[in-house]
Design a protein around this motif. Structure first.
Motif, PDB file in Angstrom:
ATOM      1  N   THR A   1       7.233   1.229  -6.064  1.00 29.45           N
ATOM      2  CA  THR A   1       6.533  -0.180  -6.299  1.00 29.45           C
ATOM      3  C   THR A   1       6.819  -1.044  -5.377  1.00 29.45           C
ATOM      4  O   THR A   1       8.033  -1.345  -5.388  1.00 29.45           O
ATOM      5  CB  THR A   1       6.427  -0.589  -7.791  1.00 29.45           C
ATOM      6  OG1 THR A   1       6.106   0.633  -8.687  1.00 29.45           O
ATOM      7  CG2 THR A   1       5.387  -1.585  -7.862  1.00 29.45           C
ATOM      8  N   VAL A   2       5.943  -1.454  -4.579  1.00 29.65           N
ATOM      9  CA  VAL A   2       6.091  -2.500  -3.452  1.00 29.65           C
ATOM     10  C   VAL A   2       5.461  -3.736  -3.733  1.00 29.65           C
ATOM     11  O   VAL A   2       4.117  -3.717  -3.796  1.00 29.65           O
ATOM     12  CB  VAL A   2       5.913  -1.924  -2.142  1.00 29.65           C
ATOM     13  CG1 VAL A   2       6.218  -2.917  -1.095  1.00 29.65           C
ATOM     14  CG2 VAL A   2       6.567  -0.776  -1.920  1.00 29.65           C
ATOM     15  N   SER A   3       5.972  -4.851  -4.209  1.00 26.24           N
ATOM     16  CA  SER A   3       5.372  -6.234  -4.382  1.00 26.24           C
ATOM     17  C   SER A   3       5.355  -6.988  -3.127  1.00 26.24           C
ATOM     18  O   SER A   3       6.101  -6.951  -2.354  1.00 26.24           O
ATOM     19  CB  SER A   3       6.339  -6.736  -5.398  1.00 26.24           C
ATOM     20  OG  SER A   3       7.533  -7.351  -5.079  1.00 26.24           O
ATOM     21  N   SER A   4       4.308  -7.608  -3.103  1.00 27.36           N
ATOM     22  CA  SER A   4       3.898  -8.444  -2.062  1.00 27.36           C
ATOM     23  C   SER A   4       4.698  -9.911  -2.280  1.00 27.36           C
ATOM     24  O   SER A   4       5.212 -10.098  -3.242  1.00 27.36           O
ATOM     25  CB  SER A   4       2.541  -8.504  -1.906  1.00 27.36           C
ATOM     26  OG  SER A   4       1.924  -9.379  -3.302  1.00 27.36           O
TER      27      SER A   4
ATOM     28  N   GLU B   1       0.826  -1.149   0.072  1.00 29.06           N
ATOM     29  CA  GLU B   1       0.108   0.021   0.106  1.00 29.06           C
ATOM     30  C   GLU B   1       0.857   1.240   0.077  1.00 29.06           C
ATOM     31  O   GLU B   1       0.345   2.243  -0.310  1.00 29.06           O
ATOM     32  CB  GLU B   1      -0.900  -0.043   1.163  1.00 29.06           C
ATOM     33  CG  GLU B   1      -0.446  -0.426   2.700  1.00 29.06           C
ATOM     34  CD  GLU B   1      -0.549  -1.652   2.947  1.00 29.06           C
ATOM     35  OE1 GLU B   1      -0.289  -2.449   2.255  1.00 29.06           O
ATOM     36  OE2 GLU B   1      -0.799  -1.849   4.150  1.00 29.06           O
ATOM     37  N   ASP B   2       2.032   1.124   0.032  1.00 26.36           N
ATOM     38  CA  ASP B   2       3.128   2.128  -0.017  1.00 26.36           C
ATOM     39  C   ASP B   2       3.200   2.603  -1.441  1.00 26.36           C
ATOM     40  O   ASP B   2       3.887   3.496  -1.677  1.00 26.36           O
ATOM     41  CB  ASP B   2       4.327   2.242   0.807  1.00 26.36           C
ATOM     42  CG  ASP B   2       4.148   1.799   2.180  1.00 26.36           C
ATOM     43  OD1 ASP B   2       4.945   1.084   2.814  1.00 26.36           O
ATOM     44  OD2 ASP B   2       3.414   2.709   2.676  1.00 26.36           O
ATOM     45  N   THR B   3       2.987   1.847  -2.493  1.00 25.80           N
ATOM     46  CA  THR B   3       3.066   1.972  -3.594  1.00 25.80           C
ATOM     47  C   THR B   3       2.669   3.400  -4.427  1.00 25.80           C
ATOM     48  O   THR B   3       1.144   3.386  -4.104  1.00 25.80           O
ATOM     49  CB  THR B   3       2.578   0.829  -4.564  1.00 25.80           C
ATOM     50  OG1 THR B   3       3.221  -0.465  -4.395  1.00 25.80           O
ATOM     51  CG2 THR B   3       2.681   1.139  -6.230  1.00 25.80           C
ATOM     52  N   ALA B   4       3.140   4.245  -4.839  1.00 25.10           N
ATOM     53  CA  ALA B   4       2.760   5.451  -5.483  1.00 25.10           C
ATOM     54  C   ALA B   4       3.825   6.165  -6.017  1.00 25.10           C
ATOM     55  O   ALA B   4       4.889   5.946  -5.900  1.00 25.10           O
ATOM     56  CB  ALA B   4       2.155   6.382  -4.123  1.00 25.10           C
ATOM     57  N   VAL B   5       3.378   7.399  -6.526  1.00 24.62           N
ATOM     58  CA  VAL B   5       4.411   8.410  -6.879  1.00 24.62           C
ATOM     59  C   VAL B   5       4.701   9.299  -5.831  1.00 24.62           C
ATOM     60  O   VAL B   5       3.620   9.811  -5.183  1.00 24.62           O
ATOM     61  CB  VAL B   5       3.854   9.141  -7.993  1.00 24.62           C
ATOM     62  CG1 VAL B   5       5.030  10.160  -8.609  1.00 24.62           C
ATOM     63  CG2 VAL B   5       3.367   8.226  -9.355  1.00 24.62           C
ATOM     64  N   TYR B   6       5.898   9.176  -5.279  1.00 24.16           N
ATOM     65  CA  TYR B   6       6.063  10.113  -4.338  1.00 24.16           C
ATOM     66  C   TYR B   6       6.802  11.588  -4.781  1.00 24.16           C
ATOM     67  O   TYR B   6       7.572  11.554  -5.479  1.00 24.16           O
ATOM     68  CB  TYR B   6       7.217   9.683  -3.479  1.00 24.16           C
ATOM     69  CG  TYR B   6       6.792   8.494  -2.521  1.00 24.16           C
ATOM     70  CD1 TYR B   6       6.308   7.219  -3.128  1.00 24.16           C
ATOM     71  CD2 TYR B   6       6.570   8.644  -1.084  1.00 24.16           C
ATOM     72  CE1 TYR B   6       5.813   6.170  -2.380  1.00 24.16           C
ATOM     73  CE2 TYR B   6       6.084   7.682  -0.430  1.00 24.16           C
ATOM     74  CZ  TYR B   6       5.557   6.397  -1.089  1.00 24.16           C
ATOM     75  OH  TYR B   6       4.967   5.306  -0.160  1.00 24.16           O
TER      76      TYR B   6
END
Length: 122
Positions: free
Chosen positions: A119-122, A89-94
């Motif tokens: 992008t954070v993969s599970s 859920e931290d996946t985003a453009v920062y």
């Protein structure tokens, strides 16, 4: 005028770490509060963290408290966001931003960087 360039994004696995950097132009970097925001697809931009000009006070969103750390190096005109224990859920453009107040509200920031994808993969 402040020009901001964000970098350090990429792909990480859940539980991993990334460190974002935001380099600023100009000789008055320490005069600005700095913030990090993020925006996921189809979602509004949300506050992540902010730091005062002298680095003495920090604010964090509840969702990242204890996992993310904002810091700055005024000699290098750079602000950092160390992100640990990453979650999908931290996946985003920062985005990094500079403004006159250390605040959670994006409208209070005057200058914005171009964004870096995390992008954070599970």
């Amino acid at each position: 005028q402040v020009h901001l360039v964000a970098s350090g994004g990429g792909l990480a696995q859940a539980g991993g770490s990334l460190r974002l950097s935001c380099a600023a132009s100009g000789r008055t970097f320490r005069a600005y509060a700095m913030g990090w925001f993020r925006q996921a697809p189809a979602k509004e931009r949300e506050f992540v963290a902010a730091i005062t000009g002298d680095g003495g006070r920090r604010l964090y969103a509840d969702s990242v408290k204890g996992r993310f750390t904002i810091s700055r190096d005024n000699a290098e005109s750079t602000v950092y966001l160390q992100m640990n224990s990453l979650k999908p859920e931290d996946t985003a453009v920062y985005f990094c931003a500079a403004g006159g107040s250390t605040t959670r509200y994006p409208g209070e920031y005057n200058y914005w960087g171009q964004g870096t994808q995390v992008t954070v993969s599970s």
